[in-house]
Design an enzyme around this catalytic site. Structure first.
Site, short mmCIF file in Angstrom:
data_model
loop_
_atom_site.label_atom_id
_atom_site.label_comp_id
_atom_site.label_asym_id
_atom_site.label_seq_id
_atom_site.Cartn_x
_atom_site.Cartn_y
_atom_site.Cartn_z
N ASP A 1 1.00 -1.01 -0.08
CA ASP A 1 -0.03 0.01 0.09
C ASP A 1 0.68 1.18 -0.02
OD1 ASP A 1 0.80 0.47 2.58
OD2 ASP A 1 -0.95 -0.28 3.59
N SER A 2 0.43 2.27 0.08
CA SER A 2 1.17 3.44 -0.36
C SER A 2 2.02 3.77 0.80
CB SER A 2 0.09 4.91 -0.33
OG SER A 2 -0.64 5.03 0.83
#
Lengths: 77, 247
Positions: A36-37
Site C-alpha cells: 500500500d502507499s
C-alpha cells in the site's frame, strides 16, 4: 558481499512480508507484491538506510518495481 | 498499564500539565525525556524526575523552531533512543479579541501550538513505524470545540491539532501507531492563573464539577492512551473538563 540485487530483494521481503520466491525483478511493489502507499514510503526509507543514500521524493515515486529500485541504486551509489 | 522499556518524549514538561504527564508516564516505568525552552527548565525536569526516582531527563528544545526540534530529537536518539511515545503538550497563549489581535500573536500561536505538532510527529514516525508500535498524544483544549472569545488564534491551532490527529490516526493505525488528543478544560496551572478573578468565576459557573481540574487528572488520561490497553483507541479526542463541555 551480496550484490545490489540480493540486498534490494532482501529488503523488499522484509518490508512487504513476502517470500523470496515471490519476488521477481519485474515484480511491481503495488500490483504484484501487495504494497500500500505507506508500504512504499517505508520501503524507500529502508532502501535509503541500507544503501546510505537519499532518494528524493520525485525519484521515489518512479520506483514501481524491483528492477526500478535496483537500477536506481546502481546508478546512484 | 506498564510502560517499562518504552521511551517517551513530552514537550513543555517544566510545569503544569506537561510535568504531570512526564511524572505519570515515568511512574508507569517509561524513560521520559521532557523538553523545556531554557537550560534552567531542562535542569528542573531532570531534577524532579531524579528526585522521584524515575528514569529520564530534560533537554532544551524550542518547538517553534524547526532547527531546535531537529537538534533536540537527535539528542533524544543519542541519549535515550527512538521515542515510542510522543506527547505534544508545549503550548502558549497570546489572547486578544480578534479586532485587536496582532499578526505576531496569530503566527506565534500557530507555530508553537500547531506547526510544532506536525514537525515532532513527522520526526518520530519513522522509528515508530519500524517498531510497529507508537503512541502520539496531543494536548488540545476544550476551546477547540467550544470556541472562546479572545482566543481565535489558540482555538484555531487546537482545532487544527485535532484534525491533524485524525488524519495521522488514519495513516498510521495499521502500523500499531495510534494518535489521539486529550482536551483539558479549566485546569489549575500557570496558564489559567493569568485569568483574573472575574474570568475565573465565570468559568467556574459553567463547570458542573464546580472546581478546576488538576494536572494529574489530565495526565492519567494521557497515561492510559499511552498504554497497550488503549491500542484500539485512535483518532479520538478525550475531554477532561469536569462536564464543562460534552460535545
Amino acid at each position: 558481499m551480496s550484490t545490489v540485487e540480493e540486498r534490494v530483494k532482501k529488503i523488499v521481503c522484509e518490508q512487504l512480508g513476502v517470500k523470496e520466491s515471490e519476488v521477481q525483478n519485474t515484480s511491481s511493489f503495488v500490483e504484484d507484491l501487495g504494497a500500500d502507499s505507506l508500504d512504499t514510503v517505508e520501503l524507500v526509507m529502508a532502501l535509503e538506510e541500507e544503501f546510505e543514500t537519499e532518494i528524493p521524493d520525485e525519484e521515489a515515486e518512479k520506483l514501481a518495481s524491483v528492477q526500478d529500485a535496483i537500477d536506481y541504486i546502481v546508478a546512484h551509489t | 498499564m506498564s510502560l517499562a522499556g518504552k521511551i517517551a518524549l513530552v514537550t513543555g514538561a517544566t510545569r503544569g500539565i506537561g510535568k504531570a504527564i512526564a511524572d505519570a508516564l515515568a511512574a508507569q516505568g517509561a524513560k521520559v525525556v521532557g523538553t523545556a525552552t531554557t537550560q534552567a527548565g531542562a535542569d528542573a525536569i531532570t531534577d524532579y524526575l531524579k528526585t522521584a526516582g524515575y528514569d529520564g531527563f530534560g533537554i532544551v528544545m524550542n518547538v517553534a523552531d524547526p532547527e531546535s526540534i531537529d537538534a533536540g530529537l537527535k539528542l533524544v536518539a543519542e541519549q535515550a533512543g527512538a521515542p515510542h511515545i510522543l506527547v505534544n503538550n508545549a503550548g502558549i497563549t497570546r489572547d486578544n479579541l480578534l479586532m485587536r489581535l496582532k499578526d505576531d500573536d496569530w503566527a506565534d500561536v500557530i507555530e508553537t501550538n500547531l506547526a510544532s505538532v506536525y514537525r515532532t510527529s513527522k520526526a518520530v514516525l519513522r522509528g515508530m513505524a519500524k517498531a510497529r508500535w507508537g503512541r502520539i498524544i496531543n494536548v488540545s483544549s476544550v476551546v477547540a470545540d467550544m470556541g472562546n472569545a479572545g482566543q481565535a488564534n489558540y482555538c484555531a491551532a487546537k482545532a487544527g491539532v485535532e484534525g491533524f490527529t485524525r488524519s495521522l490516526a488514519k495513516e498510521m493505525s495499521n502500523r500499531g501507531i495510534t494518535a489521539n488528543c486529550v482536551a483539558p478544560g479549566f485546569i489549575d496551572t500557570d496558564m489559567t492563573k493569568k485569568l483574573d478573578d472575574k474570568q475565573r468565576e465565570a468559568m467556574l459557573d459553567i463547570i458542573p464539577a464546580g472546581r478546576l481540574g488538576r494536572p494529574e487528572e489530565v495526565a492519567a488520561v494521557v497515561a492510559f492512551l499511552a498504554s497497550d490497553a488503549a491500542g484500539y483507541v485512535t483518532g479520538e479526542t478525550i475531554q477532561v473538563n469536569g462536564g464543562m463541555y460534552m460535545g
